[in-house]
Design a protein around this motif. Structure first.
Motif, mmCIF file in Angstrom:
data_model
loop_
_atom_site.group_PDB
_atom_site.id
_atom_site.type_symbol
_atom_site.label_atom_id
_atom_site.label_comp_id
_atom_site.label_asym_id
_atom_site.label_seq_id
_atom_site.Cartn_x
_atom_site.Cartn_y
_atom_site.Cartn_z
ATOM 1 N N GLN A 153 -4.215 -9.279 -9.308
ATOM 2 C CA GLN A 153 -4.958 -8.296 -9.842
ATOM 3 C C GLN A 153 -5.602 -8.049 -7.980
ATOM 4 O O GLN A 153 -5.893 -6.659 -7.134
ATOM 5 C CB GLN A 153 -6.011 -8.432 -10.655
ATOM 6 C CG GLN A 153 -6.759 -7.701 -10.836
ATOM 7 C CD GLN A 153 -7.907 -6.815 -12.405
ATOM 8 O OE1 GLN A 153 -7.368 -7.071 -13.482
ATOM 9 N NE2 GLN A 153 -9.024 -7.486 -12.572
ATOM 10 N N ASP A 162 -4.135 -1.465 -2.761
ATOM 11 C CA ASP A 162 -5.066 0.046 -2.689
ATOM 12 C C ASP A 162 -6.613 -0.118 -1.659
ATOM 13 O O ASP A 162 -6.696 1.544 -1.384
ATOM 14 C CB ASP A 162 -6.005 -0.201 -4.315
ATOM 15 C CG ASP A 162 -5.618 -0.212 -5.076
ATOM 16 O OD1 ASP A 162 -4.074 0.711 -5.390
ATOM 17 O OD2 ASP A 162 -6.178 -0.146 -6.081
ATOM 18 N N PRO A 192 0.495 -1.130 -0.280
ATOM 19 C CA PRO A 192 -0.116 0.164 0.128
ATOM 20 C C PRO A 192 1.044 1.001 -0.022
ATOM 21 O O PRO A 192 1.746 1.302 0.216
ATOM 22 C CB PRO A 192 -0.942 0.015 1.112
ATOM 23 C CG PRO A 192 0.271 -0.686 2.525
ATOM 24 C CD PRO A 192 1.022 -1.815 1.402
ATOM 25 N N ALA A 193 0.429 2.568 -0.228
ATOM 26 C CA ALA A 193 0.927 3.533 -0.525
ATOM 27 C C ALA A 193 1.489 4.029 1.360
ATOM 28 O O ALA A 193 2.385 4.755 1.174
ATOM 29 C CB ALA A 193 0.229 4.598 -1.123
ATOM 30 N N ASP A 237 -3.277 -6.600 -5.887
ATOM 31 C CA ASP A 237 -3.193 -4.668 -6.694
ATOM 32 C C ASP A 237 -4.534 -4.878 -5.569
ATOM 33 O O ASP A 237 -4.481 -3.056 -5.232
ATOM 34 C CB ASP A 237 -3.427 -5.035 -7.564
ATOM 35 C CG ASP A 237 -2.303 -5.121 -8.488
ATOM 36 O OD1 ASP A 237 -0.896 -6.213 -7.559
ATOM 37 O OD2 ASP A 237 -1.519 -5.536 -9.340
ATOM 38 N N LYS A 238 -5.402 -4.752 -5.375
ATOM 39 C CA LYS A 238 -7.093 -4.035 -5.471
ATOM 40 C C LYS A 238 -6.900 -4.148 -3.265
ATOM 41 O O LYS A 238 -7.222 -2.780 -2.633
ATOM 42 C CB LYS A 238 -8.427 -5.075 -5.018
ATOM 43 C CG LYS A 238 -8.304 -4.864 -7.015
ATOM 44 C CD LYS A 238 -9.673 -5.212 -6.928
ATOM 45 C CE LYS A 238 -10.319 -5.099 -8.198
ATOM 46 N NZ LYS A 238 -11.801 -6.217 -8.436
#
Length: 231
Positions: A45, A52, A22-23, A48-49
């Motif tokens: 994917q 996010d 995560p960021a 990745d979700k």
């Protein structure tokens, strides 16, 4: 989004895992357990979700002992058959130990945060086994494959478990579904949701198996479950 290496618990080797970060500081970590198709674009994917959404997400390559880096497309009949072949050779007990190693790595990488697991197809079965055999903080299984044969392990489940069961799953018949409900409906740690008329793979990220409304409903329930138990 990168590939990392994870050491086995017994130190006999190491394996690749897809890692999505995560960021900011992770709100928790989630181990994403593959289907029989490997850590393919759909599983990546999923990771990745989750990244996010603020989680550290890691998908270990559980077929590495058979052949590292397997990626198959369930919509290609030949590759679907290959996947069934790999599943037949796969040592599920060894897979659980690799998931446990991934849980430990995720916990360290996320600064000691809680770690959940979510699995699909074969991974849904492995998620149930993980709940019974490891210290995962919360576990989610999609599709219920073979869980009727694992009910003898339910006494060992001490942390929350969520199971998504499509009622028209051609791999899990009505008798198996009835056994799952009979065995788990009264378990204090287990929540089951049925999806009437849905088939196996309905929550796949991409491809012909995905059923959009049901996938969104199941995934929203999973997100709420992790928010509650990993926060």
């Amino acid at each position: 989004m990168t590939m990392i290496r994870i050491d086995t618990i017994d130190g006999s080797g190491s394996f690749d895992a897809y890692c999505a970060e995560p960021a900011g500081t992770p709100r928790g970590a989630i181990v994403v357990i593959q289907e029989i198709f490997g850590v393919n674009p759909g599983i990546r994917q999923k990771c990745d979700k989750w990244a996010d959404a603020g989680y550290l997400a890691i998908a270990p390559d559980l077929f590495w002992r058979l052949q590292p880096g397997i990626q198959l497309d369930p919509d290609v009949p030949e590759e679907f058959q290959q996947a069934l072949g790999w599943m037949g050779k796969f040592d599920q007990d060894a897979g659980i130990r690799d998931i446990e190693a991934t849980i430990r790595a995720a916990r360290t990488r996320a600064g000691g945060a809680k770690v959940g697991v979510v699995g699909y197809c074969l991974g849904g079965r492995l998620a149930f086994m993980t709940a019974a055999r490891t210290d995962a903080d919360a576990s989610v299984g999609y599709y219920g494959v073979g869980i009727d044969g694992l009910l003898g392990e339910k006494h060992a489940i001490a942390r929350p478990v969520l199971l998504h069961v499509p009622t028209a799953d051609h791999f899990v018949g009505p008798e198996a579904q009835a056994a799952i409900h009979a065995g788990l409906d009264d378990h204090p740690q287990v929540t089951l949701f049925d999806y009437p008329g849905e088939d196996h793979g309905f929550a796949a990220e991409m491809g012909k198996r995905r059923s959009e409304a049901a996938a969104q409903l199941a995934d929203s329930r999973t997100a709420e479950f992790f928010a509650s138990h990993l926060g």
